[in-house]
Design a protein around this motif. Structure first.
Motif, PDB file in Angstrom:
ATOM      1  N   CYS A  19       0.494   4.399   0.985  1.00  0.00           N
ATOM      2  CA  CYS A  19       0.673   2.979   0.695  1.00  0.00           C
ATOM      3  C   CYS A  19      -0.673   2.282   0.538  1.00  0.00           C
ATOM      4  N   SER A  20      -1.620   2.600   1.403  1.00  0.00           N
ATOM      5  CA  SER A  20      -2.953   2.000   1.293  1.00  0.00           C
ATOM      6  C   SER A  20      -3.649   2.430   0.007  1.00  0.00           C
ATOM      7  N   ALA A  21      -3.480   3.714  -0.360  1.00  0.00           N
ATOM      8  CA  ALA A  21      -4.091   4.217  -1.597  1.00  0.00           C
ATOM      9  C   ALA A  21      -3.521   3.486  -2.817  1.00  0.00           C
ATOM     10  N   ILE A  22      -2.218   3.254  -2.809  1.00  0.00           N
ATOM     11  CA  ILE A  22      -1.577   2.533  -3.913  1.00  0.00           C
ATOM     12  C   ILE A  22      -2.074   1.096  -3.974  1.00  0.00           C
ATOM     13  N   ALA A  23      -2.205   0.456  -2.809  1.00  0.00           N
ATOM     14  CA  ALA A  23      -2.697  -0.924  -2.768  1.00  0.00           C
ATOM     15  C   ALA A  23      -4.130  -1.013  -3.302  1.00  0.00           C
ATOM     16  N   ILE A  24      -4.965  -0.033  -2.936  1.00  0.00           N
ATOM     17  CA  ILE A  24      -6.340  -0.004  -3.443  1.00  0.00           C
ATOM     18  C   ILE A  24      -6.349   0.196  -4.953  1.00  0.00           C
ATOM     19  N   ALA A  25      -5.497   1.127  -5.433  1.00  0.00           N
ATOM     20  CA  ALA A  25      -5.422   1.384  -6.880  1.00  0.00           C
ATOM     21  C   ALA A  25      -4.961   0.145  -7.631  1.00  0.00           C
ATOM     22  N   LEU A  26      -3.964  -0.560  -7.083  1.00  0.00           N
ATOM     23  CA  LEU A  26      -3.483  -1.790  -7.729  1.00  0.00           C
ATOM     24  C   LEU A  26      -4.558  -2.873  -7.715  1.00  0.00           C
ATOM     25  N   HIS A  27      -5.255  -2.995  -6.595  1.00  0.00           N
ATOM     26  CA  HIS A  27      -6.335  -3.974  -6.496  1.00  0.00           C
ATOM     27  C   HIS A  27      -7.376  -3.716  -7.587  1.00  0.00           C
ATOM     28  N   TYR A  28      -7.753  -2.461  -7.737  1.00  0.00           N
ATOM     29  CA  TYR A  28      -8.786  -2.095  -8.709  1.00  0.00           C
ATOM     30  C   TYR A  28      -8.313  -2.291 -10.148  1.00  0.00           C
ATOM     31  N   ILE A  29      -7.114  -1.809 -10.470  1.00  0.00           N
ATOM     32  CA  ILE A  29      -6.662  -1.852 -11.853  1.00  0.00           C
ATOM     33  C   ILE A  29      -6.346  -3.273 -12.299  1.00  0.00           C
TER      34      ILE A  29
END
Length: 249
Positions: A19-29
């Protein structure tokens, strides 16, 4: 890419790490989306102000659009130690999600840069429309004609500049549910309007496509000619051989 990650991972809250990895990916993209919209604004204003710029800056803007968001996300993760990434309650859906939490104020690491881009692009729209209205070709036009051209120009460049994202800033709680629907509607259509105005209805793109079709047709015709000439030469050779055999007989 951002919508695919959002749809595929926004509810993957069972595993905290994922979940944290997805949140980081969404933040970046999503930050990259805004950086690209800012780059588009810079290019359009530069084209309108300078008309024929001395050199292109695309080779500088594109890497920056991917590097700057990475720096922002890197600083955010280092400062918060991943606290605030994931398991945030999305009011519009009323379930836990893999996004930035409001409680940790980490959400401002996204809202801050996004609003900055929106404000800059809003100023770019004013500059672009003003420059267009003060050109020699439009200076003598009536106010009604200027209004129509200005409105059309705003409709064309508005999806590129991402100003519809400002609705997202007003859609973070249930009291402003109307903004949630407006935000979802306009943002879902952003890509469609970009494709419509800047690809399908763009005269340069259509001319380029027609030129491509002509080249493709010419290439096909050229590729047929050697085959036809080879077949003709072969038939002539066969006839000469037949005549030579008849004469020998």
């Amino acid at each position: 890419m951002s919508y695919v990650i959002f749809l595929a991972g926004i509810r993957q809250t069972e595993n905290k790490v994922v979940c944290s990895a997805i949140a980081i990916a969404l933040h970046y993209i999503f930050l990259t989306d805004f950086a690209l919209m800012l780059a588009e604004g810079i290019l359009i204003v530069r084209m309108v102000v300078f008309v024929f710029p001395a050199s292109s800056i695309i080779h500088k803007l594109i890497p920056a659009c991917w590097i700057v968001p990475a720096v922002i996300v890197g600083i955010s993760t280092a400062v918060t130690k991943l606290k605030g990434y994931g398991n945030q309650q999305l009011y519009v859906f009323s379930y836990q999600s893999c996004w930035l939490t409001l409680e940790s104020n980490l959400i401002w690491a996204f809202i801050g840069p996004a609003l900055l881009v929106i404000v800059i692009n809003f100023m770019f729209i004013i500059i672009t429309v003003y420059k267009m209205m003060t050109t020699r070709g439009l200076a003598a036009k009536t106010l009604q004609v200027k209004f129509k051209i200005g409105l059309k120009s705003i409709c064309v460049i508005l999806p590129l500049f991402g100003l519809t994202w400002v609705l997202g800033a007003f859609s973070i709680n249930d009291d402003l549910v109307m903004f949630q629907y407006l935000f979802a509607t306009f943002n879902s259509l952003q890509g469609f309007f970009i494709c419509l105005f800047h690809c399908i209805l763009n005269e340069q793109v259509r001319l380029g496509y027609r030129h491509y079709q002509r080249r493709r047709h010419a290439y096909r015709m050229d590729s047929k000619l050697p085959t036809e000439s080879t077949n003709t030469d072969n038939s002539k050779t066969h006839r000469l051989n037949d005549n030579f055999r008849e004469e020998k007989k």
